[in-house]
Every structure is written in C-alpha cells, then in structure tokens.
Design a protein around this motif. Structure first.
Motif, PDB file in Angstrom:
ATOM      1  N   ALA A 134       8.915   4.116   4.117  1.00  0.00           N
ATOM      2  CA  ALA A 134       7.864   4.648   3.151  1.00  0.00           C
ATOM      3  C   ALA A 134       6.760   4.706   4.187  1.00  0.00           C
ATOM      4  CB  ALA A 134       7.718   3.646   2.047  1.00  0.00           C
ATOM      5  N   ASN A 193      -1.296   3.789   0.229  1.00  0.00           N
ATOM      6  CA  ASN A 193      -0.022   3.738  -0.630  1.00  0.00           C
ATOM      7  C   ASN A 193       0.519   2.478  -0.779  1.00  0.00           C
ATOM      8  OD1 ASN A 193       1.889   5.449  -1.870  1.00  0.00           O
ATOM      9  ND2 ASN A 193       3.084   5.819  -0.191  1.00  0.00           N
ATOM     10  N   GLY A 194       0.007   1.238  -0.989  1.00  0.00           N
ATOM     11  CA  GLY A 194       0.510   0.004  -1.058  1.00  0.00           C
ATOM     12  C   GLY A 194       0.126  -0.777   0.129  1.00  0.00           C
ATOM     13  N   ILE A 195       0.161  -2.182  -0.212  1.00  0.00           N
ATOM     14  CA  ILE A 195       0.070  -3.108   0.948  1.00  0.00           C
ATOM     15  C   ILE A 195       1.180  -3.537   1.716  1.00  0.00           C
ATOM     16  CG2 ILE A 195      -1.190  -5.490   1.431  1.00  0.00           C
ATOM     17  CD1 ILE A 195      -2.950  -4.866  -1.067  1.00  0.00           C
ATOM     18  N   TYR A 196       1.371  -3.483   2.844  1.00  0.00           N
ATOM     19  CA  TYR A 196       2.460  -4.054   3.664  1.00  0.00           C
ATOM     20  C   TYR A 196       2.016  -5.014   4.778  1.00  0.00           C
ATOM     21  CZ  TYR A 196       4.526   0.201   1.573  1.00  0.00           C
ATOM     22  OH  TYR A 196       4.996   1.167   0.680  1.00  0.00           O
ATOM     23  N   GLN A 197       2.893  -5.940   5.193  1.00  0.00           N
ATOM     24  CA  GLN A 197       2.927  -7.083   6.245  1.00  0.00           C
ATOM     25  C   GLN A 197       2.764  -6.217   7.584  1.00  0.00           C
ATOM     26  OE1 GLN A 197       2.182 -10.015   5.546  1.00  0.00           O
ATOM     27  NE2 GLN A 197       2.357  -9.920   3.342  1.00  0.00           N
ATOM     28  N   ALA A 241       2.852   4.022   4.598  1.00  0.00           N
ATOM     29  CA  ALA A 241       1.951   3.129   4.535  1.00  0.00           C
ATOM     30  C   ALA A 241       0.486   3.800   4.266  1.00  0.00           C
ATOM     31  CB  ALA A 241       1.734   2.089   5.465  1.00  0.00           C
ATOM     32  N   SER A 242       0.370   4.606   5.328  1.00  0.00           N
ATOM     33  CA  SER A 242      -0.878   5.540   5.404  1.00  0.00           C
ATOM     34  C   SER A 242      -0.623   6.546   6.255  1.00  0.00           C
ATOM     35  CB  SER A 242      -2.191   4.722   5.993  1.00  0.00           C
ATOM     36  OG  SER A 242      -1.717   4.238   7.321  1.00  0.00           O
ATOM     37  N   ALA A 259       6.127   2.264   6.844  1.00  0.00           N
ATOM     38  CA  ALA A 259       6.775   0.728   6.629  1.00  0.00           C
ATOM     39  C   ALA A 259       8.169   1.051   6.487  1.00  0.00           C
ATOM     40  CB  ALA A 259       6.007   0.313   5.130  1.00  0.00           C
ATOM     41  N   ASP A 290       2.941  11.991   1.264  1.00  0.00           N
ATOM     42  CA  ASP A 290       4.207  11.834   0.645  1.00  0.00           C
ATOM     43  C   ASP A 290       5.312  12.139   2.148  1.00  0.00           C
ATOM     44  OD1 ASP A 290       6.323  10.838  -0.566  1.00  0.00           O
ATOM     45  OD2 ASP A 290       6.503  12.514  -1.953  1.00  0.00           O
ATOM     46  N   PRO A 328      -4.849   0.653   3.564  1.00  0.00           N
ATOM     47  CA  PRO A 328      -3.624   1.427   3.239  1.00  0.00           C
ATOM     48  C   PRO A 328      -3.906   2.142   1.600  1.00  0.00           C
ATOM     49  CG  PRO A 328      -3.023  -0.654   3.669  1.00  0.00           C
ATOM     50  CD  PRO A 328      -4.471  -0.689   3.509  1.00  0.00           C
ATOM     51  N   ASP A 386      11.811  -1.493   5.580  1.00  0.00           N
ATOM     52  CA  ASP A 386      12.595  -2.583   5.220  1.00  0.00           C
ATOM     53  C   ASP A 386      14.350  -2.455   5.211  1.00  0.00           C
ATOM     54  OD1 ASP A 386      13.120  -4.862   3.805  1.00  0.00           O
ATOM     55  OD2 ASP A 386      13.378  -4.116   1.815  1.00  0.00           O
TER      56      ASP A 386
END
Length: 264
Positions: free
Chosen positions: A226, A111-115, A228-229, A259, A182, A109, A261
């Motif tokens: 958001a 743009n951050g790491i997500y589960q 993620a990639s 991602a 983005d 990824p 939430d």
C-alpha cells in the motif's frame, strides 16, 4: 599560535557564536600567528640549520595558503580555482554537521499511519507522457498554493548540509504531499502510481518498479503493498559553491513510500 587558537576556542564556548563568526575570528588569529613561522625559518637559516629552516618555511607556505583561502571564504565573495578544500571535504566524508542546525521536516503520511519498520522507499520510473503529467500536477499545486518554496525554512548552513548528501535541495523541501494518490496493478502486471489534486483529476504519474531492493512483482507475490505517501519534488533548487548557494532548475519527479505486510 595553536595555544592562542585553543584559548580563543575555549572562551568562545561561553558564547552563542555561529560558525562563520568563529571562522572569521580564527582566521584573524591565524593570519597573525602564521608569520611567526616565517621568523622561525629565518632564524634557523641564519644559524645554519638549513634542513629545519626549509621544513618551517614549507609549513609557513602551506598554512599561509589555507589562511588566504579562509580570508576569501569568510570575508569576501570571491573564490579561486586553486581551492583544494572541496577535495579534502570529500576525503573526510563531507562537512561537519552543526549541533544547532534545524532538523528536516517530518512528512506526515496522507494515507494512514504505518510503523517505520513496515515501510520502504519505492523506485518509480516515468516515461515522457507520465513525466508531463507530473509537471502539470506540480504547476497545479503551485497555482493552488499547496507547494511551498521556502526551502523548509532552512538557513544556508543547513541547506549546505543537505546538499552535501544529496547534491541539491529543492525549494519545496522536503517535498509536497499529493492531495490524492493510489496504486493500481494493470492487466499487464505493471504497478502504476496514480495521483492528482483529487481523484477525478488523477493521472498516471509513473510505474513502481522496485520496493526497497525487491522488484515490485516479486514483492507483490509475498506481501500486501500500500502507498503510505507520495511526494512531488524538483523544480527550483539550490546547489552549493564555496561562497554561495546557486539557483538551479530540475525536472519534477515523484517519490513514494510503500508500506508492506506479509501475506498470510
């Protein structure tokens, strides 16, 4: 004949032998053994056992057909319009995967790491202007040396397995991660995917219409979203024929992993 094939398969298990080499060995053994069926059919006819003779003769013709196909496949670069094996593969669910095939590359990824349970694939639609931006970005990434063209270091057999699932494998497999991306929600309620070689050169690449199976607007009302990639795929690629991988060219497109939430 089947006993001989079983013995060959048993002893080949002691060696590291790729599928094409095994296929050639099996073809040679079968090409010799299939003629024994013709001899059996002759003996049944000679003894007046016509029904059994017809059955054995029909089996001989069927097996001889597949032996000829295997000879064309494993020993030549030729093919035939009478080849039914692609239809058989489709009925059986595609070719078997080899145990020693390289696994697909893992996309890191950007743009951050997500589960994994908190991400979904997004559906992106691009109009003509957005598609031009995608094509231009792909050319820029090529010029900068940021787009690989080695098919993920996969060999022919591994490529064929991916093609069986997706119809095509691209030279930049599994995709090129955008340097900058983005997600922007416009005043009209559309969710735009922005991307480029950097933030200052970012362009509108497409509209995020679905998150998984949920329309984007509906997903936004219940979840925080958001990116993620975002990957770019397409361009030069391979499709499979029976004897070789043929070159194709497809339009570039972008793929997004979103991602989510749940809103509190």
């Amino acid at each position: 004949m089947f006993t001989v094939l079983d013995l060959v398969n048993h002893y080949l298990g002691y060696f590291t032998t790729n599928s094409k080499t095994k296929g050639r060995i099996y073809t040679v053994v079968a090409a010799g053994g299939v003629w024994y069926l013709l001899y059996l059919a002759y003996r049944f006819f000679a003894n007046g056992r016509y029904l059994r003779g017809m059955f054995i003769a029909s089996l001989f013709v069927l097996l001889l057909y597949f032996v000829i196909l295997n000879i064309l496949y494993y020993f030549t670069q030729q093919t035939t319009k009478w080849d039914v094996s692609p239809h058989i593969e489709k009925i059986l669910g595609g070719p078997h995967l080899e145990e020693d095939t390289k696994k697909e590359s893992i996309i890191v990824p950007g743009n951050g790491i997500y589960q994994s349970q908190n991400v979904m694939t997004g559906v992106i639609q691009s109009d003509n202007i957005q598609q031009r931006h995608v094509t231009t970005l792909a050319q820029e990434l090529k010029q900068l040396g940021m787009m690989n063209s080695d098919y993920g270091h996969l060999g022919e057999q591994a490529q064929r397995q991916i093609i069986a699932q997706r119809d095509v494998i691209f030279a930049n497999h599994p995709g090129t991660l955008l340097p900058y991306f983005d997600m922007v929600v416009t005043a009209e309620g559309e969710t735009k995917i922005m991307g480029g070689v950097n933030q200052l050169q970012a362009h509108d690449l497409g509209t995020l219409t679905m998150v998984g199976m949920t329309p984007t607007n509906q997903a936004l009302s219940h979840y925080r979203l958001a990116l993620a990639s975002v990957l770019i795929t397409g361009g030069s690629g391979h499709q499979a024929t029976r004897t070789e991988l043929s070159d194709i060219e497809r339009p570039y497109k972008i793929q997004a992993v979103v991602a989510y939430d749940k809103k509190k």
